[in-house]
Design an enzyme around this catalytic site. Sequence first.
Site, PDB file in Angstrom:
ATOM      1  N   ILE A 179       0.845  -1.200   0.000  1.00  0.00           N
ATOM      2  CA  ILE A 179       0.000   0.000   0.000  1.00  0.00           C
ATOM      3  C   ILE A 179       0.880   1.249   0.000  1.00  0.00           C
ATOM      4  O   ILE A 179       0.579   2.236  -0.670  1.00  0.00           O
ATOM      5  CB  ILE A 179      -0.964   0.000   1.210  1.00  0.00           C
ATOM      6  CG1 ILE A 179      -1.758  -1.321   1.250  1.00  0.00           C
ATOM      7  CG2 ILE A 179      -1.921   1.178   1.137  1.00  0.00           C
ATOM      8  CD1 ILE A 179      -2.605  -1.513   2.491  1.00  0.00           C
ATOM      9  N   SER A 237      -7.540  -0.892  10.286  1.00  0.00           N
ATOM     10  CA  SER A 237      -8.149  -2.025   9.573  1.00  0.00           C
ATOM     11  C   SER A 237      -9.587  -2.216  10.009  1.00  0.00           C
ATOM     12  O   SER A 237      -9.942  -1.967  11.173  1.00  0.00           O
ATOM     13  CB  SER A 237      -7.344  -3.287   9.891  1.00  0.00           C
ATOM     14  OG  SER A 237      -8.027  -4.425   9.436  1.00  0.00           O
ATOM     15  N   ARG A 239     -11.876 -21.178   7.906  1.00  0.00           N
ATOM     16  CA  ARG A 239     -10.597 -20.826   8.535  1.00  0.00           C
ATOM     17  C   ARG A 239     -10.893 -20.202   9.889  1.00  0.00           C
ATOM     18  O   ARG A 239     -11.772 -19.331   9.998  1.00  0.00           O
ATOM     19  CB  ARG A 239      -9.847 -19.831   7.634  1.00  0.00           C
ATOM     20  CG  ARG A 239      -8.513 -19.380   8.181  1.00  0.00           C
ATOM     21  CD  ARG A 239      -7.743 -18.552   7.169  1.00  0.00           C
ATOM     22  NE  ARG A 239      -8.354 -17.261   6.904  1.00  0.00           N
ATOM     23  CZ  ARG A 239      -7.848 -16.358   6.066  1.00  0.00           C
ATOM     24  NH1 ARG A 239      -6.726 -16.614   5.401  1.00  0.00           N
ATOM     25  NH2 ARG A 239      -8.450 -15.219   5.872  1.00  0.00           N
ATOM     26  N   PHE A 270     -10.600  -1.873   4.299  1.00  0.00           N
ATOM     27  CA  PHE A 270     -11.240  -3.165   4.083  1.00  0.00           C
ATOM     28  C   PHE A 270     -10.198  -4.031   3.341  1.00  0.00           C
ATOM     29  O   PHE A 270      -9.067  -4.064   3.785  1.00  0.00           O
ATOM     30  CB  PHE A 270     -12.621  -2.971   3.440  1.00  0.00           C
ATOM     31  CG  PHE A 270     -13.605  -2.534   4.508  1.00  0.00           C
ATOM     32  CD1 PHE A 270     -13.485  -1.289   5.135  1.00  0.00           C
ATOM     33  CD2 PHE A 270     -14.579  -3.392   4.985  1.00  0.00           C
ATOM     34  CE1 PHE A 270     -14.316  -0.909   6.189  1.00  0.00           C
ATOM     35  CE2 PHE A 270     -15.420  -3.028   6.034  1.00  0.00           C
ATOM     36  CZ  PHE A 270     -15.294  -1.795   6.626  1.00  0.00           C
ATOM     37  N   LEU A 328      13.004  -2.665   4.743  1.00  0.00           N
ATOM     38  CA  LEU A 328      13.147  -3.701   3.707  1.00  0.00           C
ATOM     39  C   LEU A 328      12.900  -5.110   4.250  1.00  0.00           C
ATOM     40  O   LEU A 328      13.362  -6.088   3.666  1.00  0.00           O
ATOM     41  CB  LEU A 328      14.529  -3.627   3.031  1.00  0.00           C
ATOM     42  CG  LEU A 328      14.867  -2.296   2.345  1.00  0.00           C
ATOM     43  CD1 LEU A 328      16.266  -2.362   1.719  1.00  0.00           C
ATOM     44  CD2 LEU A 328      13.848  -1.943   1.275  1.00  0.00           C
ATOM     45  N   TYR A 337      -2.278  -9.129  15.965  1.00  0.00           N
ATOM     46  CA  TYR A 337      -2.231  -8.143  14.863  1.00  0.00           C
ATOM     47  C   TYR A 337      -3.398  -7.163  14.976  1.00  0.00           C
ATOM     48  O   TYR A 337      -3.217  -5.944  14.956  1.00  0.00           O
ATOM     49  CB  TYR A 337      -2.260  -8.866  13.498  1.00  0.00           C
ATOM     50  CG  TYR A 337      -2.717  -7.952  12.384  1.00  0.00           C
ATOM     51  CD1 TYR A 337      -1.845  -7.011  11.837  1.00  0.00           C
ATOM     52  CD2 TYR A 337      -4.036  -7.999  11.918  1.00  0.00           C
ATOM     53  CE1 TYR A 337      -2.289  -6.143  10.849  1.00  0.00           C
ATOM     54  CE2 TYR A 337      -4.468  -7.136  10.936  1.00  0.00           C
ATOM     55  CZ  TYR A 337      -3.601  -6.204  10.400  1.00  0.00           C
ATOM     56  OH  TYR A 337      -4.040  -5.338   9.441  1.00  0.00           O
ATOM     57  N   LYS A 384      -3.785  -2.808  15.940  1.00  0.00           N
ATOM     58  CA  LYS A 384      -4.526  -1.739  15.249  1.00  0.00           C
ATOM     59  C   LYS A 384      -5.436  -1.004  16.227  1.00  0.00           C
ATOM     60  O   LYS A 384      -5.534   0.229  16.207  1.00  0.00           O
ATOM     61  CB  LYS A 384      -5.324  -2.318  14.078  1.00  0.00           C
ATOM     62  CG  LYS A 384      -4.460  -2.897  12.966  1.00  0.00           C
ATOM     63  CD  LYS A 384      -3.533  -1.839  12.368  1.00  0.00           C
ATOM     64  CE  LYS A 384      -2.535  -2.410  11.384  1.00  0.00           C
ATOM     65  NZ  LYS A 384      -1.505  -1.445  10.957  1.00  0.00           N
ATOM     66  N   ASN A 425      10.040  -6.629   4.376  1.00  0.00           N
ATOM     67  CA  ASN A 425       8.986  -7.345   3.638  1.00  0.00           C
ATOM     68  C   ASN A 425       8.833  -6.777   2.226  1.00  0.00           C
ATOM     69  O   ASN A 425       7.734  -6.752   1.676  1.00  0.00           O
ATOM     70  CB  ASN A 425       7.660  -7.250   4.416  1.00  0.00           C
ATOM     71  CG  ASN A 425       6.638  -8.236   3.912  1.00  0.00           C
ATOM     72  OD1 ASN A 425       6.964  -9.224   3.251  1.00  0.00           O
ATOM     73  ND2 ASN A 425       5.372  -7.961   4.186  1.00  0.00           N
TER      74      ASN A 425
HETATM   75  C1  UD1 Z   1      -7.215 -10.718   6.660  1.00  0.00           C
HETATM   76  C2  UD1 Z   1      -7.217 -10.477   8.124  1.00  0.00           C
HETATM   77  C3  UD1 Z   1      -7.363  -9.011   8.396  1.00  0.00           C
HETATM   78  C4  UD1 Z   1      -6.216  -8.274   7.775  1.00  0.00           C
HETATM   79  C5  UD1 Z   1      -6.138  -8.609   6.308  1.00  0.00           C
HETATM   80  C6  UD1 Z   1      -4.833  -8.077   5.792  1.00  0.00           C
HETATM   81  C7  UD1 Z   1      -8.079 -12.527   9.143  1.00  0.00           C
HETATM   82  C8  UD1 Z   1      -9.192 -13.114   9.929  1.00  0.00           C
HETATM   83  N1  UD1 Z   1      -8.257 -11.252   8.760  1.00  0.00           N
HETATM   84  O1  UD1 Z   1      -8.479 -10.308   6.142  1.00  0.00           O
HETATM   85  O2  UD1 Z   1      -7.373  -8.757   9.758  1.00  0.00           O
HETATM   86  O3  UD1 Z   1      -6.384  -6.892   7.945  1.00  0.00           O
HETATM   87  O4  UD1 Z   1      -6.150 -10.011   6.077  1.00  0.00           O
HETATM   88  O5  UD1 Z   1      -4.703  -8.281   4.446  1.00  0.00           O
HETATM   89  O6  UD1 Z   1      -7.099 -13.165   8.886  1.00  0.00           O
HETATM   90  N2  UD1 Z   1      -9.922 -17.152   1.606  1.00  0.00           N
HETATM   91  C9  UD1 Z   1     -10.074 -18.400   1.051  1.00  0.00           C
HETATM   92  N3  UD1 Z   1      -8.944 -19.089   0.687  1.00  0.00           N
HETATM   93  C10 UD1 Z   1      -7.680 -18.571   0.840  1.00  0.00           C
HETATM   94  C11 UD1 Z   1      -7.539 -17.282   1.411  1.00  0.00           C
HETATM   95  C12 UD1 Z   1      -8.688 -16.605   1.784  1.00  0.00           C
HETATM   96  O7  UD1 Z   1     -11.192 -18.911   0.886  1.00  0.00           O
HETATM   97  O8  UD1 Z   1      -6.712 -19.249   0.514  1.00  0.00           O
HETATM   98  C13 UD1 Z   1     -11.132 -16.387   1.984  1.00  0.00           C
HETATM   99  C14 UD1 Z   1     -11.177 -16.050   3.469  1.00  0.00           C
HETATM  100  O9  UD1 Z   1     -11.794 -17.067   4.193  1.00  0.00           O
HETATM  101  C15 UD1 Z   1     -11.985 -14.753   3.437  1.00  0.00           C
HETATM  102  C16 UD1 Z   1     -11.629 -14.121   2.103  1.00  0.00           C
HETATM  103  O10 UD1 Z   1     -11.094 -15.185   1.305  1.00  0.00           O
HETATM  104  O11 UD1 Z   1     -13.354 -15.034   3.436  1.00  0.00           O
HETATM  105  C17 UD1 Z   1     -10.584 -13.031   2.222  1.00  0.00           C
HETATM  106  O12 UD1 Z   1      -9.475 -13.535   2.952  1.00  0.00           O
HETATM  107  P1  UD1 Z   1      -8.128 -12.686   3.153  1.00  0.00           P
HETATM  108  O13 UD1 Z   1      -7.665 -12.190   1.843  1.00  0.00           O
HETATM  109  O14 UD1 Z   1      -7.196 -13.517   3.958  1.00  0.00           O
HETATM  110  O15 UD1 Z   1      -8.595 -11.409   3.958  1.00  0.00           O
HETATM  111  P2  UD1 Z   1      -9.383 -11.310   5.366  1.00  0.00           P
HETATM  112  O16 UD1 Z   1      -9.421 -12.593   6.067  1.00  0.00           O
HETATM  113  O17 UD1 Z   1     -10.665 -10.630   5.090  1.00  0.00           O
END
Ligand code: UD1
Length: 336
Positions: A13, A125, A295, A178, A34, A150, A154, A36
């Site tokens: 970002i 967040s 998850r 978001f 550096l 984490y 925030k 990440n």
């Molecule tokens: C996650 C974090 C959030 C953080 C953000 C940073 C959690 C609970 N939340 O958001 O606090 O600010 O990352 O980027 O970890 N999904 C799959 N398969 C995958 C990966 C994700 O089905 O391999 C689904 C997840 O269940 C979720 C959606 O995709 O419903 C988005 O997941 P993700 O991109 O990890 O974001 P968040 O979980 O919303």
Amino acid sequence: MKRILVTGGLGFIGSHTVVELQSAGFNVVIIDDLSNTTIDVLDNITEITGIKPEFHQIDLRIKNEVTSFFDNNTIDGIIHFAAFKAVGESVHQPLDYYENNIGSLVYLLQEMKNRKLDNFIFSSSCTVYGQAVELPITENAPIKPAESPYGNTKQIGEEIIKESCNAYTLNAIALRYFNPIGGHDSIKIGELPLGVPQNLIPFITQTAAGIRKELSVFGNDYPTKDGTAIRDYIHVVDLAKAHIAALKRLINKNNKNNFEFFNVGTGKGSSVLEVINTFENVSGKKLNYKIVGRREGDITAAYADTTIANKELNWKTEKTLDEALESAWKWQLKQH
Ligand code: UD1
């Protein structure tokens, strides 16, 4: 020309925000350790904008390095991205998260206080809301106990900033992101996840590229239209522009409180299956995926009510989910 410090300015970002800051006429100085990202991002930013930002490799946990930076630099505002962000990792290494995410924040605010600097933007967040009772989520939704260290950094971060704004002559805005996705149109900067991606979009693009065998869809028994979880996926360039709007609000003294917070999303919720379908359409690739269990720690649905951010920041998203996924895919293809 206002001189803005961007911490974590070579991250996902951060780098997109640096480009937008430069395009808006700000003079940018970046601090990044550096940990990440790679130094190439600095050249890639320069290729996009034609201006090389000043760069300092500093670990913000080292207080005397932070102090010495401020001894030698005049700053008109700070956008603070530098932080650890892996939810799962934070559960196993909570102290690293508190030391890095809270320690560096405190050091920065101390320097601001000591030097009477102003205008601070904080990366927060939507995780602070947990599973909100009402959707879309407004800024008035209650803050829920954090699900992870984490998420806690925030929440605590926002508290520390709020209390500092009340105690000192400081004005700050927290932006509650978001789900940021996608990359710059130039395909010169984008998301660079280390190791196996935890987030949905990089996992999708790596699967489509053949780096991962298949995507696991975490749960299809949620109470949503197709059973998969819903999130608000925002194009990172739109998100970057929200930072410029917030910074201008502070610099122009248009803020209504010394500490404000805004939701930064599109206002539109998409399910995991909708994201997969859209990705297949824009990439022309069939995605290999299977449904697995939920998850741990995941919520059912989160999407933003953006009314307040749209009005107060005079900002709105311009890009679609299609555009975001297309840019993520082009970026993935370029990595080969
Ligand atoms: C996650 C974090 C959030 C953080 C953000 C940073 C959690 C609970 N939340 O958001 O606090 O600010 O990352 O980027 O970890 N999904 C799959 N398969 C995958 C990966 C994700 O089905 O391999 C689904 C997840 O269940 C979720 C959606 O995709 O419903 C988005 O997941 P993700 O991109 O990890 O974001 P968040 O979980 O919303």
